[in-house]
Design a protein around this motif. Structure first.
Motif, mmCIF file in Angstrom:
data_model
loop_
_atom_site.group_PDB
_atom_site.id
_atom_site.type_symbol
_atom_site.label_atom_id
_atom_site.label_comp_id
_atom_site.label_asym_id
_atom_site.label_seq_id
_atom_site.Cartn_x
_atom_site.Cartn_y
_atom_site.Cartn_z
ATOM 1 N N GLU A 126 -58.517 -20.210 1.658
ATOM 2 C CA GLU A 126 -59.656 -19.678 2.424
ATOM 3 C C GLU A 126 -59.450 -18.245 2.893
ATOM 4 O OE1 GLU A 126 -60.499 -22.553 5.454
ATOM 5 O OE2 GLU A 126 -61.299 -23.980 3.975
ATOM 6 N N LYS A 127 -58.247 -17.972 3.395
ATOM 7 C CA LYS A 127 -58.039 -16.647 4.009
ATOM 8 C C LYS A 127 -57.535 -15.610 3.012
ATOM 9 C CE LYS A 127 -59.176 -17.688 8.262
ATOM 10 N NZ LYS A 127 -58.963 -19.029 8.588
ATOM 11 N N ARG A 128 -56.838 -16.076 1.985
ATOM 12 C CA ARG A 128 -56.264 -15.097 1.052
ATOM 13 C C ARG A 128 -56.849 -15.230 -0.360
ATOM 14 N NH1 ARG A 128 -51.162 -13.420 3.580
ATOM 15 N NH2 ARG A 128 -50.733 -12.220 1.710
ATOM 16 N N LYS A 129 -57.782 -16.154 -0.501
ATOM 17 C CA LYS A 129 -58.491 -16.341 -1.785
ATOM 18 C C LYS A 129 -57.531 -16.610 -2.951
ATOM 19 C CE LYS A 129 -62.294 -15.306 0.401
ATOM 20 N NZ LYS A 129 -62.555 -16.433 1.279
ATOM 21 N N LYS A 130 -56.534 -17.447 -2.709
ATOM 22 C CA LYS A 130 -55.536 -17.727 -3.734
ATOM 23 C C LYS A 130 -55.809 -19.049 -4.440
ATOM 24 C CE LYS A 130 -53.218 -14.044 -2.787
ATOM 25 N NZ LYS A 130 -53.380 -12.901 -3.690
ATOM 26 N N LYS A 131 -55.300 -19.132 -5.657
ATOM 27 C CA LYS A 131 -55.335 -20.390 -6.399
ATOM 28 C C LYS A 131 -53.980 -21.063 -6.153
ATOM 29 C CE LYS A 131 -55.619 -22.042 -11.113
ATOM 30 N NZ LYS A 131 -56.253 -22.178 -12.345
ATOM 31 N N VAL A 132 -54.023 -22.259 -5.559
ATOM 32 C CA VAL A 132 -52.791 -22.848 -5.019
ATOM 33 C C VAL A 132 -52.459 -24.201 -5.653
ATOM 34 C CG1 VAL A 132 -51.634 -23.582 -2.891
ATOM 35 C CG2 VAL A 132 -53.277 -21.706 -2.803
ATOM 36 N N LEU A 133 -51.194 -24.354 -6.026
ATOM 37 C CA LEU A 133 -50.679 -25.615 -6.570
ATOM 38 C C LEU A 133 -49.621 -26.154 -5.603
ATOM 39 C CD1 LEU A 133 -50.628 -27.454 -9.189
ATOM 40 C CD2 LEU A 133 -48.664 -26.094 -9.926
ATOM 41 N N THR A 134 -49.634 -27.485 -5.394
ATOM 42 C CA THR A 134 -48.563 -28.083 -4.592
ATOM 43 C C THR A 134 -47.777 -29.063 -5.452
ATOM 44 O OG1 THR A 134 -49.743 -30.075 -3.845
ATOM 45 C CG2 THR A 134 -50.093 -28.073 -2.534
ATOM 46 N N VAL A 135 -46.519 -29.281 -5.066
ATOM 47 C CA VAL A 135 -45.701 -30.285 -5.747
ATOM 48 C C VAL A 135 -44.726 -30.871 -4.732
ATOM 49 C CG1 VAL A 135 -43.881 -28.673 -6.537
ATOM 50 C CG2 VAL A 135 -44.310 -30.785 -7.811
ATOM 51 N N SER A 136 -44.419 -32.160 -4.888
ATOM 52 C CA SER A 136 -43.439 -32.783 -4.010
ATOM 53 C C SER A 136 -42.136 -33.011 -4.769
ATOM 54 C CB SER A 136 -43.951 -34.136 -3.499
ATOM 55 O OG SER A 136 -42.901 -34.782 -2.789
ATOM 56 N N ALA A 137 -41.036 -32.538 -4.174
ATOM 57 C CA ALA A 137 -39.718 -32.797 -4.765
ATOM 58 C C ALA A 137 -39.017 -33.905 -3.989
ATOM 59 C CB ALA A 137 -38.894 -31.514 -4.755
ATOM 60 N N ASP A 138 -39.800 -34.679 -3.230
ATOM 61 C CA ASP A 138 -39.222 -35.792 -2.454
ATOM 62 C C ASP A 138 -39.196 -37.048 -3.319
ATOM 63 O OD1 ASP A 138 -38.404 -37.717 -0.716
ATOM 64 O OD2 ASP A 138 -39.797 -37.183 0.890
#
Ligand code: GDP
Length: 296
Positions: A126-138
């Protein structure tokens, strides 16, 4: 209800009315009040000691100028030192890297890492207009991977699948590869926490750090941890070159003294504050405002 530092200092200022100079006695009285108030705000003892020593040095050398009374001058010194210790201004998240900018999330189990990962994803979208991916290494808690999937969807970001039979190192590499191929700006890597510090956990996160070479390594810490925050912060600082801190659960009834402890122990700036369980409950940390909260 304990007296706040502001209450304590204003009482002291009253008793000092009519005096022309800061005396050694005034300074001792003030330092006692400062020590008590910071301990009540849950700042860790060694941090309180250092802080008091710095204020003492400044106060004893201070000239009282112009229209200030000695009491007001002392209060000014305390406020200034508190804000300086907490960090000056606002420390923004650093994304200056060849995309994807990688952000590694570190901290104990329950600190709020997974929640914060999703909140940060939303913030960056929202604030930086980025395309974001998340991943869990747990890989130890399948529920943790599912939790990240759910909250990532709430954040409007994308989630990269991982599974308990994989190695954290391999998950990390696969996620970076996917992020590169699909032109993600940011990859947020959530990691396993433990209930307490242990060597295996630290070795694993050090390895992840070496593999990922993140532009930000954020230490997520629960503001309600109070005095214990200092030991956790020490262990993570020794294991990793931390670039920032996220202080979670500031909506709780703590006075947020952990901010002072964690900031001083790690030397890293506090970048964000968690202020609710909800996905939009993340604020850019404002040191001045927080200094006011600790003062009460
Ligand atoms: P993790 O084990 O470090 O990944 O921690 P989680 O993200 O699962 O968070 C642990 C608990 O703390 C969850 O119940 C979250 O909803 C809660 N939580 C996280 N951040 C905040 C916050 O800023 N405020 C409040 N009130 N709760 C939070």
């Amino acid at each position: 209800m304990a007296s706040t530092l502001t209450d304590r200092l204003s009482r002291l200022v009253k008793t000092m009315r009519g005096q022309a100079r800061i005396t050694e006695d005034n300074v001792q009285d003030m330092l006692r009040e400062v020590r008590m108030a910071l301990l009540e705000a849950d700042v860790a003892l060694p941090v309180v000691r250092d802080f008091v020593a710095r204020v003492k040095e400044k106060a004893l050398g201070a000239e009282v100028v112009g229209s200030l009374s000695p009491g007001q001058a002392l209060v000014g010194i305390v406020h200034k030192e508190l804000a300086a210790t907490m960090g000056e201004g606002i420390a923004d998240i650093n994304l200056a890297a060849q995309p994807p900018a990688i952000i590694l999330m570190a901290g104990l189990q329950g600190a709020g890492k997974t929640t914060t990962t999703a909140k940060l994803a939303k913030h960056l979208i929202e604030k930086r207009k980025k395309k974001v991916l998340t991943v869990s290494a747990d890989v130890y808690r399948p529920a943790a991977i599912e939790q990240l999937k759910t909250v990532t969807a709430q954040a409007g970001a994308e989630w990269f699948p991982s599974a308990p039979d994989q190695k954290p190192h391999d998950i990390a590499l696969a996620a970076v590869d996917h992020a590169r191929r699909h032109f993600f700006d940011v990859l947020l890597v959530d990691t396993a926490g433990r209930l307490a510090i242990d060597e295996a956990l630290m070795a694993e996160i050090r390895d992840l750090h070496a593999t990922l070479k993140p532009v930000e390594t954020l230490f997520v810490v629960d503001a309600m941890q109070g005095q214990d925050a200092i030991n956790t912060a020490k262990a993570f600082k020794e294991a990793l070159p931390l670039t920032g801190i996220v202080l979670t659960k500031l909506d709780g009834d703590s006075r947020g003294g952990a901010a002072l402890s964690v900031r001083q122990i790690t030397g890293a700036p506090i970048k964000f504050a968690g202020v609710s369980e909800k996905i939009d409950g993340l604020e850019v940390f404002d040191a001045e405002r927080h200094a006011g909260r600790v003062l009460g």
